[in-house]
Enzyme design. Sequence first.
Site, PDB file in Angstrom:
ATOM      1  N   ALA A  81      52.707  47.470 -39.688  1.00  0.00           N
ATOM      2  CA  ALA A  81      51.401  47.740 -40.292  1.00  0.00           C
ATOM      3  C   ALA A  81      50.316  46.991 -39.532  1.00  0.00           C
ATOM      4  O   ALA A  81      50.536  45.894 -39.029  1.00  0.00           O
ATOM      5  CB  ALA A  81      51.404  47.308 -41.756  1.00  0.00           C
ATOM      6  N   ILE A  98      49.778  41.423 -35.114  1.00  0.00           N
ATOM      7  CA  ILE A  98      49.394  42.219 -33.943  1.00  0.00           C
ATOM      8  C   ILE A  98      47.917  41.965 -33.638  1.00  0.00           C
ATOM      9  O   ILE A  98      47.510  41.860 -32.478  1.00  0.00           O
ATOM     10  CB  ILE A  98      49.733  43.711 -34.193  1.00  0.00           C
ATOM     11  CG1 ILE A  98      51.258  43.876 -34.170  1.00  0.00           C
ATOM     12  CG2 ILE A  98      49.052  44.613 -33.172  1.00  0.00           C
ATOM     13  CD1 ILE A  98      51.768  45.258 -34.522  1.00  0.00           C
ATOM     14  N   THR A 154      48.568  40.814 -39.933  1.00  0.00           N
ATOM     15  CA  THR A 154      47.641  40.190 -38.987  1.00  0.00           C
ATOM     16  C   THR A 154      48.250  39.780 -37.643  1.00  0.00           C
ATOM     17  O   THR A 154      47.511  39.365 -36.752  1.00  0.00           O
ATOM     18  CB  THR A 154      47.004  38.946 -39.633  1.00  0.00           C
ATOM     19  OG1 THR A 154      48.014  38.211 -40.329  1.00  0.00           O
ATOM     20  CG2 THR A 154      45.907  39.340 -40.594  1.00  0.00           C
ATOM     21  N   LYS A 174      46.443  54.258 -42.465  1.00  0.00           N
ATOM     22  CA  LYS A 174      46.447  53.199 -43.480  1.00  0.00           C
ATOM     23  C   LYS A 174      45.021  52.915 -43.926  1.00  0.00           C
ATOM     24  O   LYS A 174      44.154  52.629 -43.100  1.00  0.00           O
ATOM     25  CB  LYS A 174      47.093  51.942 -42.867  1.00  0.00           C
ATOM     26  CG  LYS A 174      47.011  50.711 -43.757  1.00  0.00           C
ATOM     27  CD  LYS A 174      47.743  49.526 -43.162  1.00  0.00           C
ATOM     28  CE  LYS A 174      47.463  48.277 -43.955  1.00  0.00           C
ATOM     29  NZ  LYS A 174      48.018  47.066 -43.365  1.00  0.00           N
TER      30      LYS A 174
HETATM   31  P1  FAD Z   1      59.396  39.389 -29.568  1.00  0.00           P
HETATM   32  O1  FAD Z   1      59.353  40.738 -30.137  1.00  0.00           O
HETATM   33  O2  FAD Z   1      60.443  38.456 -30.076  1.00  0.00           O
HETATM   34  O3  FAD Z   1      59.586  39.563 -27.990  1.00  0.00           O
HETATM   35  C1  FAD Z   1      60.020  38.493 -27.171  1.00  0.00           C
HETATM   36  C2  FAD Z   1      60.274  39.001 -25.778  1.00  0.00           C
HETATM   37  O4  FAD Z   1      60.550  37.901 -24.943  1.00  0.00           O
HETATM   38  C3  FAD Z   1      61.455  39.958 -25.630  1.00  0.00           C
HETATM   39  O5  FAD Z   1      61.114  41.002 -24.753  1.00  0.00           O
HETATM   40  C4  FAD Z   1      62.542  39.104 -24.983  1.00  0.00           C
HETATM   41  O6  FAD Z   1      63.430  39.869 -24.199  1.00  0.00           O
HETATM   42  C5  FAD Z   1      61.672  38.186 -24.142  1.00  0.00           C
HETATM   43  N1  FAD Z   1      62.319  36.939 -23.791  1.00  0.00           N
HETATM   44  C6  FAD Z   1      62.624  35.885 -24.578  1.00  0.00           C
HETATM   45  N2  FAD Z   1      63.236  34.921 -23.874  1.00  0.00           N
HETATM   46  C7  FAD Z   1      63.318  35.364 -22.602  1.00  0.00           C
HETATM   47  C8  FAD Z   1      63.860  34.845 -21.393  1.00  0.00           C
HETATM   48  N3  FAD Z   1      64.480  33.656 -21.344  1.00  0.00           N
HETATM   49  N4  FAD Z   1      63.756  35.586 -20.268  1.00  0.00           N
HETATM   50  C9  FAD Z   1      63.149  36.813 -20.277  1.00  0.00           C
HETATM   51  N5  FAD Z   1      62.621  37.351 -21.397  1.00  0.00           N
HETATM   52  C10 FAD Z   1      62.714  36.635 -22.538  1.00  0.00           C
HETATM   53  N6  FAD Z   1      53.011  42.094 -37.333  1.00  0.00           N
HETATM   54  C11 FAD Z   1      52.057  42.973 -37.709  1.00  0.00           C
HETATM   55  O7  FAD Z   1      50.984  43.001 -37.106  1.00  0.00           O
HETATM   56  N7  FAD Z   1      52.280  43.813 -38.760  1.00  0.00           N
HETATM   57  C12 FAD Z   1      53.409  43.780 -39.501  1.00  0.00           C
HETATM   58  O8  FAD Z   1      53.564  44.566 -40.439  1.00  0.00           O
HETATM   59  C13 FAD Z   1      54.394  42.820 -39.154  1.00  0.00           C
HETATM   60  N8  FAD Z   1      55.534  42.691 -39.883  1.00  0.00           N
HETATM   61  C14 FAD Z   1      56.414  41.700 -39.567  1.00  0.00           C
HETATM   62  C15 FAD Z   1      57.516  41.472 -40.408  1.00  0.00           C
HETATM   63  C16 FAD Z   1      58.370  40.402 -40.151  1.00  0.00           C
HETATM   64  C17 FAD Z   1      59.509  40.136 -41.073  1.00  0.00           C
HETATM   65  C18 FAD Z   1      58.172  39.596 -39.004  1.00  0.00           C
HETATM   66  C19 FAD Z   1      59.105  38.463 -38.683  1.00  0.00           C
HETATM   67  C20 FAD Z   1      57.100  39.830 -38.177  1.00  0.00           C
HETATM   68  C21 FAD Z   1      56.208  40.866 -38.463  1.00  0.00           C
HETATM   69  N9  FAD Z   1      55.092  41.084 -37.661  1.00  0.00           N
HETATM   70  C22 FAD Z   1      54.150  41.994 -38.039  1.00  0.00           C
HETATM   71  C23 FAD Z   1      54.913  40.318 -36.431  1.00  0.00           C
HETATM   72  C24 FAD Z   1      55.315  41.154 -35.226  1.00  0.00           C
HETATM   73  O9  FAD Z   1      56.645  41.571 -35.346  1.00  0.00           O
HETATM   74  C25 FAD Z   1      55.166  40.327 -33.953  1.00  0.00           C
HETATM   75  O10 FAD Z   1      53.937  39.703 -33.929  1.00  0.00           O
HETATM   76  C26 FAD Z   1      55.245  41.207 -32.754  1.00  0.00           C
HETATM   77  O11 FAD Z   1      56.394  41.968 -32.774  1.00  0.00           O
HETATM   78  C27 FAD Z   1      55.191  40.395 -31.492  1.00  0.00           C
HETATM   79  O12 FAD Z   1      56.396  39.822 -31.195  1.00  0.00           O
HETATM   80  P2  FAD Z   1      56.514  39.113 -29.782  1.00  0.00           P
HETATM   81  O13 FAD Z   1      56.275  40.130 -28.727  1.00  0.00           O
HETATM   82  O14 FAD Z   1      55.657  37.905 -29.781  1.00  0.00           O
HETATM   83  O15 FAD Z   1      58.018  38.592 -29.730  1.00  0.00           O
END
Ligand code: FAD
Length: 501
Positions: A52, A348, A346, A80
């Site tokens: 979301a 994203i 929030t 939404k």
């Molecule tokens: P991740 O998705 O964890 O990606 C990490 C990346 O780093 C991966 O590609 C992995 O391969 C890479 N990586 C890690 N270590 C290494 C390494 N050593 N070498 C190479 N690559 C590595 N946000 C919203 O805006 N709306 C929502 O409705 C929402 N719902 C959520 C519900 C839950 C329960 C949770 C926990 C989060 C939610 N979020 C939501 C937050 C959202 O999921 C994240 O902010 C978003 O997915 C960003 O994640 P990220 O890219 O920071 O991390």
Amino acid sequence: METSAPLDIVIVGGGTAGWMVGTALVSGLRPHQARVRLVESDEIATVGVGEATIPAMRDYNRFVGIDEVEMMRETNGTFKLGIEFLDWGFKGSSYHHPFGVHGAGIGGAGFHHHWNRARLAGHDLDIEQFSYAIAAARADRFEFPNPDPDKIDSTYSYAYHFDASLYARYLRKVAEGRGLKRTEGKVVDVTRDPLSGDVASITLASGEVVKGDFFVDCTGFRGLLIGQTLDSPFEEWTDWLPCDRAWAVPCARADRFTPFTRSTAREAGWQWRIPLQHRTGNGYVYSSRYISDDEAAATLMANLDGEALAEPRQVRFKAGRRTASWTRNVMAAGLASGFLEPLESTSIYLIQVAVMNLLKLFPGKRVEPALVEEFNRRVDMEYDRVRDFLILHYHANTRTDGELWKHCREMEIPESLKHKLELFRHRGVAPNYHDGLFALPSWISVLLGQGVLPGGYDRLVDNVPLAQALAEMERQRSAITRRMPAMPTHADFVARHCAIS
Ligand code: FAD
């Protein structure tokens, strides 16, 4: 002195954060300014939740030049209009946080002040009846806002529900098409410059060494560069926001195709319901202090909207943020920079804040400390404001079940939130931030929705006689009611506009 050679930027991580940052950088910078490379590991999964968003997302999409219809199709997206909160103030209560106003101001004073004067004078008016977005949400209707600001159906905005993993995949296509270089590989070592202490390179499992001038840490909760390498401290907010785990489960598309997210308070947290085109996302965010994992999973599975399509999956987290999201030549975005539970969708948005501010404060080969300081000030301000807004949902409750609610009601809240509550209780004054989240209509909806009522109102209200104000309020309410039947249903609108094939 700044050199004119392009900056070599290395993004580590290919979740939503990595691809949002990468796409914005290759869209905002020319090749003579920066070369952008993204390293991600197929071995390490992304967090895989996040469905979301809030209306600011549209600014990001516009900035990077994404076609909305194409994006919606690629991500199974829906529209939404806000969030429905059930059982939050007390069991049986409900309210909407709409993406839009509750009525238009009258005679120079905000609508909610007029509403409050009427309330104090004994008029029982439901403020939600003056919100176009809420009326449409309740009727499961959607269309784009009218661009004519004088029309009643111009008084709202919208965001998306989408599959965030598919969004990241879609952005990858866009970014690679614009010159971003992607490398698959697991980072196994990080080397720092012995003199400056900056990150100099990362080493992949293949043995390849990737050098960079500037690094963006998008490695999720690991915080490989910002935390594990540079030790940027993580400030925990778990006393105020005790939820630390979630179970998530995808379900078949539910009968009701709502243009809003639903959040239902439960004994030890809250449950989300997010409709996508092909399925409905359900999840239970809870505090492990107040319920066991098994009980939480059972609660979720007993309250699903739609048939479960998989086993529930658990995610663990901690509320808080890095005290310096930009440290030396590393900026963190996404979960590497902090986490606030998805109660107001929030996360994203906070990725967007990070990358747009990076572009505005773009460094040279040598990072100017003043830029870093300003970046961190802006990011901290956004996190702190969202934090206060989330705490308000928990704190302003009169629920009698569950120790979580008692704890949150009685806990010491941040001074900044205390001040906001005092102002609102005194005379309906609420924050109206124009440079970030959340604006006045959002605060009003949650404060009133959770039962925080103002004892007074803006003095300008008295310039308009009560009877005149009531007549104007009725005019606004009936304009909404009259317009509603002409609006398409959300299901029809999606089918016509952006249905997946
Ligand atoms: P991740 O998705 O964890 O990606 C990490 C990346 O780093 C991966 O590609 C992995 O391969 C890479 N990586 C890690 N270590 C290494 C390494 N050593 N070498 C190479 N690559 C590595 N946000 C919203 O805006 N709306 C929502 O409705 C929402 N719902 C959520 C519900 C839950 C329960 C949770 C926990 C989060 C939610 N979020 C939501 C937050 C959202 O999921 C994240 O902010 C978003 O997915 C960003 O994640 P990220 O890219 O920071 O991390």
